[in-house]
Enzyme design. Structure first.
Site, PDB file in Angstrom:
ATOM      1  CB  SER A 292      93.031  23.396  46.757  1.00 43.32           C
ATOM      2  OG  SER A 292      93.187  24.665  46.155  1.00 43.32           O
TER       3      SER A 292
ATOM      4  CE1 TYR B 137      92.238  25.370  51.640  1.00 45.43           C
ATOM      5  CE2 TYR B 137      93.190  26.104  49.568  1.00 45.43           C
ATOM      6  CZ  TYR B 137      92.191  25.450  50.258  1.00 45.43           C
ATOM      7  OH  TYR B 137      91.146  24.877  49.573  1.00 45.43           O
TER       8      TYR B 137
HETATM    9  P1  NAP Z   1      82.634  25.574  52.720  1.00 43.99           P
HETATM   10  O1  NAP Z   1      81.481  26.023  51.912  1.00 43.99           O
HETATM   11  O2  NAP Z   1      83.421  26.574  53.484  1.00 43.99           O
HETATM   12  O3  NAP Z   1      82.114  24.424  53.712  1.00 43.99           O
HETATM   13  C1  NAP Z   1      83.036  23.829  54.575  1.00 43.99           C
HETATM   14  C2  NAP Z   1      82.429  22.590  55.171  1.00 43.99           C
HETATM   15  O4  NAP Z   1      83.416  21.981  56.007  1.00 43.99           O
HETATM   16  C3  NAP Z   1      81.223  22.878  56.042  1.00 43.99           C
HETATM   17  O5  NAP Z   1      80.313  21.811  55.939  1.00 43.99           O
HETATM   18  C4  NAP Z   1      81.815  22.946  57.446  1.00 43.99           C
HETATM   19  O6  NAP Z   1      80.915  22.498  58.455  1.00 43.99           O
HETATM   20  C5  NAP Z   1      82.947  21.944  57.335  1.00 43.99           C
HETATM   21  N1  NAP Z   1      84.042  22.292  58.237  1.00 43.99           N
HETATM   22  C6  NAP Z   1      84.853  23.365  58.165  1.00 43.99           C
HETATM   23  N2  NAP Z   1      85.714  23.366  59.204  1.00 43.99           N
HETATM   24  C7  NAP Z   1      85.420  22.273  59.945  1.00 43.99           C
HETATM   25  C8  NAP Z   1      85.937  21.738  61.147  1.00 43.99           C
HETATM   26  N3  NAP Z   1      86.947  22.303  61.820  1.00 43.99           N
HETATM   27  N4  NAP Z   1      85.387  20.596  61.625  1.00 43.99           N
HETATM   28  C9  NAP Z   1      84.374  20.002  60.967  1.00 43.99           C
HETATM   29  N5  NAP Z   1      83.823  20.466  59.838  1.00 43.99           N
HETATM   30  C10 NAP Z   1      84.345  21.598  59.334  1.00 43.99           C
HETATM   31  O7  NAP Z   1      83.694  24.772  51.840  1.00 43.99           O
HETATM   32  P2  NAP Z   1      83.790  24.609  50.243  1.00 43.99           P
HETATM   33  O8  NAP Z   1      84.224  25.898  49.667  1.00 43.99           O
HETATM   34  O9  NAP Z   1      82.597  23.911  49.737  1.00 43.99           O
HETATM   35  O10 NAP Z   1      85.078  23.645  50.163  1.00 43.99           O
HETATM   36  C11 NAP Z   1      84.970  22.241  50.327  1.00 43.99           C
HETATM   37  C12 NAP Z   1      86.362  21.657  50.104  1.00 43.99           C
HETATM   38  O11 NAP Z   1      86.820  22.022  48.804  1.00 43.99           O
HETATM   39  C13 NAP Z   1      87.394  22.187  51.097  1.00 43.99           C
HETATM   40  O12 NAP Z   1      88.289  21.154  51.426  1.00 43.99           O
HETATM   41  C14 NAP Z   1      88.115  23.275  50.302  1.00 43.99           C
HETATM   42  O13 NAP Z   1      89.430  23.465  50.754  1.00 43.99           O
HETATM   43  C15 NAP Z   1      88.069  22.692  48.900  1.00 43.99           C
HETATM   44  N6  NAP Z   1      88.159  23.700  47.837  1.00 43.99           N
HETATM   45  C16 NAP Z   1      87.220  24.662  47.715  1.00 43.99           C
HETATM   46  C17 NAP Z   1      87.316  25.593  46.676  1.00 43.99           C
HETATM   47  C18 NAP Z   1      86.288  26.670  46.458  1.00 43.99           C
HETATM   48  O14 NAP Z   1      86.514  27.559  45.622  1.00 43.99           O
HETATM   49  N7  NAP Z   1      85.143  26.631  47.129  1.00 43.99           N
HETATM   50  C19 NAP Z   1      88.398  25.524  45.788  1.00 43.99           C
HETATM   51  C20 NAP Z   1      89.347  24.524  45.949  1.00 43.99           C
HETATM   52  C21 NAP Z   1      89.209  23.602  46.975  1.00 43.99           C
HETATM   53  P3  NAP Z   1      79.959  23.482  59.309  1.00 43.99           P
HETATM   54  O15 NAP Z   1      79.537  24.597  58.389  1.00 43.99           O
HETATM   55  O16 NAP Z   1      78.831  22.580  59.713  1.00 43.99           O
HETATM   56  O17 NAP Z   1      80.735  23.958  60.481  1.00 43.99           O
END
Ligand code: NAP
Length: 253
Positions: free
Chosen positions: A147, A160
Site C-alpha cells: 500500500s 495497517y
Molecule cells: P477487498 O475488496 O476488501 O477484498 C479483499 C479480498 O481479500 C477478498 O477477496 C477477501 O475474501 C479477501 N480476504 C480478506 N480478509 C481475508 C482473510 N482473513 N482470509 C482470507 N481472505 C481474506 O480488497 P481490495 O481493496 O481489493 O484490496 C486488495 C489488496 O490491495 C489488499 O491487500 C489491500 O490492503 C491492498 N490495497 C488496497 C487499496 C484500495 O484502495 N482498495 C489501496 C492500497 C492497497 P472474501 O471476500 O472471500 O472473504
C-alpha cells in the site's frame, strides 16, 4: 496465446476488488488461475466463470487467512486441484493480495485489532510464501500487494501501515534468497483503488481520494492488475526485490 500460457497462478483474495482484476488479467494471459477466497464463495465462482467466459482456466479455493494453519488449509485445497488440472503441483506465480484494512484513531487500536492486522496482512503472506516455495519452479514470480500507506502518513491507519511495511520486507529478503533460482519477489503499492465497496460511492469521499493522485482520479482495479501482470511476465525477469509504486502518483509528495 497470452504471455502466461502454460503457467499457473494463485491470487489470494481474488473473489473481489483488486484481486479479482488480477485473477482476470492473469487468466486472459493464459495462466490457470486459483481464485482464492474466504467468505465469498459465490463471488469467487463468478470470477471463475468470468475467466472461463474469456477462454481462460480457473478454479476456486477457500481458506481463511490470519488463523492457525491457514497456509496448510490453502495449500491443502490448492495442490490436488493443480495436480488434477496440470498433472503437477507447480505454481509459477503467487500473488499475495488478500488483506484487511481498518481505520481509527491510533489511541483506539487494541492488541486484538493490531494482532489481526499483522496476522492477515503480514504473517499469512510470509507463511504462504514459505509453503509455496516447495511448488514454485525456477523462474517463478512472487508479488505482494502492499500500500502507498508505507510511504504516506495516515495516523488512522498506523497498524495497517505497519503490517504492510512488514509485508514489504518479504521482497527484500526473499529476492536475495531466491535469486539463484531466478524467482523474482516484488511489492506493488496501490493508492486509492475502487474495489467496489460502498465507500467509493460516497461522492465527497471519492473526490477527496481522487485528489490524492496526480491524475485526479481513484484507480480502477485493472490499473493495478496490469502492473502485476507485467511483473508476472518474462519481460520483468530483471526486476526483483523492488517496491513498485502503482498509486497513480499519490507518492509524489
Ligand atoms: P477487498 O475488496 O476488501 O477484498 C479483499 C479480498 O481479500 C477478498 O477477496 C477477501 O475474501 C479477501 N480476504 C480478506 N480478509 C481475508 C482473510 N482473513 N482470509 C482470507 N481472505 C481474506 O480488497 P481490495 O481493496 O481489493 O484490496 C486488495 C489488496 O490491495 C489488499 O491487500 C489491500 O490492503 C491492498 N490495497 C488496497 C487499496 C484500495 O484502495 N482498495 C489501496 C492500497 C492497497 P472474501 O471476500 O472471500 O472473504
Amino acid at each position: 496465446m497470452g504471455n502466461l500460457t502454460g503457467k499457473t497462478a494463485l491470487v489470494t483474495g481474488s473473489s473481489r476488488g483488486i484481486g479479482r482484476a488480477i485473477a482476470e488479467r492473469l487468466g486472459r494471459e493464459g495462466a490457470l488461475v486459483a481464485v482464492h477466497y474466504s467468505t465469498g464463495a459465490d463471488a469467487a465462482e463468478q470470477v471463475v466463470e468470468s475467466i472461463e467466459k474469456e477462454g481462460g482456466r480457473a478454479f476456486a479455493v477457500k481458506a481463511e487467512l490470519g488463523v492457525p494453519g491457514d497456509a496448510d488449509t490453502l495449500f491443502g485445497g490448492l495442490e490436488p486441484r493443480l495436480k488434477d488440472r496440470t498433472g503437477t503441483t507447480d505454481l509459477n506465480i503467487l500473488v499475495n493480495n488478500a488483506g484487511v484494512m481498518a481505520m481509527g484513531a491510533p489511541e483506539e487500536v487494541t492488541p486484538d485489532m493490531f494482532d489481526r492486522m499483522i496476522a492477515v496482512n503480514a504473517k499469512a503472506p510470509f507463511f504462504i510464501v514459505q509453503r509455496a516455495l516447495r511448488l514454485i519452479p525456477d523462474g517463478g514470480r512472487i508479488i505482494n500487494i502492499s500500500s502507498g500507506l508505507t510511504r504516506v502518513a495516515s495516523p488512522d491507519q498506523v497498524a495497517y501501515g505497519m503490517a504492510k511495511g512488514a509485508l514489504e520486507q518479504i521482497a527484500l529478503h526473499f529476492s536475495r534468497h531466491l535469486g539463484k533460482r531466478r524467482i523474482t519477489v516484488n511489492s506493488v503499492a496501490p493508492g486509492s483503488t475502487d474495489n467496489g465497496s460502498a465507500l467509493f460511492q460516497i461522492s465527497e469521499v471519492r473526490e477527496t481520494l481522487s485528489q490524492l493522485s496526480t491524475f485526479g482520479e481513484v484507480a480502477e482495479p485493472a490499473a493495478v492488475a496490469d502492473v502485476v501482470a507485467f511483473l508476472a511476465s518474462e519481460d520483468a525477469r530483471w526486476i526483483t526485490g523492488a517496491f513498485i509504486d502503482a498509486s497513480g502518483g499519490t507518492l509524489l509528495g
